[in-house]
Design an enzyme around this catalytic site. Structure first.
Site, PDB file in Angstrom:
ATOM      1  N   GLU A  63       0.871  -1.174   0.000  1.00 47.58           N
ATOM      2  CA  GLU A  63       0.000   0.000   0.000  1.00 47.58           C
ATOM      3  C   GLU A  63       0.902   1.215   0.000  1.00 47.58           C
ATOM      4  O   GLU A  63       1.820   1.321   0.818  1.00 47.58           O
ATOM      5  CB  GLU A  63      -0.865   0.041   1.267  1.00 47.58           C
ATOM      6  CG  GLU A  63      -1.982  -0.967   1.268  1.00 47.58           C
ATOM      7  CD  GLU A  63      -2.659  -1.065   2.637  1.00 47.58           C
ATOM      8  OE1 GLU A  63      -2.560  -0.112   3.441  1.00 47.58           O
ATOM      9  OE2 GLU A  63      -3.270  -2.108   2.896  1.00 47.58           O
ATOM     10  N   ASP A  71      -4.573   8.361  11.076  1.00 50.37           N
ATOM     11  CA  ASP A  71      -3.225   7.832  11.281  1.00 50.37           C
ATOM     12  C   ASP A  71      -2.625   8.297  12.598  1.00 50.37           C
ATOM     13  O   ASP A  71      -2.898   9.392  13.068  1.00 50.37           O
ATOM     14  CB  ASP A  71      -2.327   8.246  10.113  1.00 50.37           C
ATOM     15  CG  ASP A  71      -2.729   7.527   8.840  1.00 50.37           C
ATOM     16  OD1 ASP A  71      -2.625   6.297   8.825  1.00 50.37           O
ATOM     17  OD2 ASP A  71      -3.171   8.179   7.890  1.00 50.37           O
TER      18      ASP A  71
END
Length: 257
Positions: free
Chosen positions: A47, A58
């Protein structure tokens, strides 16, 4: 939709290792080199993160990577140039992961068209609402033969897991908790959750993205799932070590072997 040979493994088939990194770090031009390293070290897929100024899903390590990449001058346009250079040499599945806003600014269809041109096999856009996927974006992805992966958490109901699985292709991304990525306190082996996912007869393989830091973590979470995703631990290597190529290669090989 092509599945890039991601099959439901029988019990004797190796689980897939999927490595995430943020494009444009440690230096702007390292993207291709890192992609090559991930492939050559034996990972099954990757990814590639598109840097964004507000990466809400995140944790601190990947947030730091996003801000460094943007400081380095990384952009979607630049990323597509870099991907076109490795299109023929990096042949394991490459998935782009990013937030919806920059993709919409680039133009959704234009983005998908470029993905198809440079050999991207699928997308993960955590903040794309499933309802909008169904009403408008899904058909564009299909037109360009791109897989799309939705995320589920331990809090996601069974009904919704099945719904998101029905919309997904390639794999279903199971995160350990509804907290941010790379959370030290994430429950690595949430037995109930993994058992529940394994019992649902989903159409897609399930990949677990949990704070996986080493081989035993990977083996733990893939006892009942078809793959594991490592992001924070690998990005940390890129951010903290000048000899990240050697350390990164050893890190991946150690998990795979």
């Amino acid at each position: 939709m092509h599945n890039d040979n991601i099959q439901h493994p029988a019990s004797n088939i190796q689980p897939k290792l999927n490595i995430y990194f943020t494009s444009g770090i440690p230096s702007l031009e390292d993207t291709g080199k890192i992609a090559q390293l991930i492939q050559n070290s034996g990972a099954d897929m990757m990814e590639i993160g598109i840097p964004y100024s507000d990466p809400v899903a995140d944790g601190p390590v990947i947030q730091q990577a996003h801000s460094l990449a943007l400081k380095n001058g990384m952009s979607i346009k630049k990323l597509f140039e870099q991907l076109s250079e490795i299109k023929d040499s990096v042949t394991i599945p490459k998935i782009l992961m990013g937030y919806l806003n920059p993709v919409l600014q680039f133009g959704f269809e234009n983005f998908c068209k470029k993905c198809a041109e440079v050999g991207v096999s699928g997308l993960i856009i955590p903040d794309l609402p499933p309802i909008e996927f169904e009403s408008q974006y899904g058909k564009i992805l299909k037109k360009y033969n791109l897989n799309f992966t939705f995320l589920v958490t331990p809090e996601t109901s069974e009904e919704r897991i099945k719904y998101l699985d029905s919309l997904s292709s390639g794999f279903l991304y199971a995160v350990s908790s509804s907290s941010t990525t790379g959370n030290e306190n994430a429950v690595l082996k949430n037995e109930n959750y993994l058992n529940r996912l394994a019992s649902l007869a989903l159409k897609n393989p399930v990949f677990i993205g949990f704070g996986i830091k080493n081989k035993s973590d990977f083996e733990n979470v893939t006892e009942k799932a078809q793959g594991g995703i490592i992001g924070t631990a690998f990005v940390k290597i890129l951010l903290e070590n000048e000899d990240w190529e050697i350390i990164g290669r050893n890190f991946i090989q150690n998990i795979k072997n």
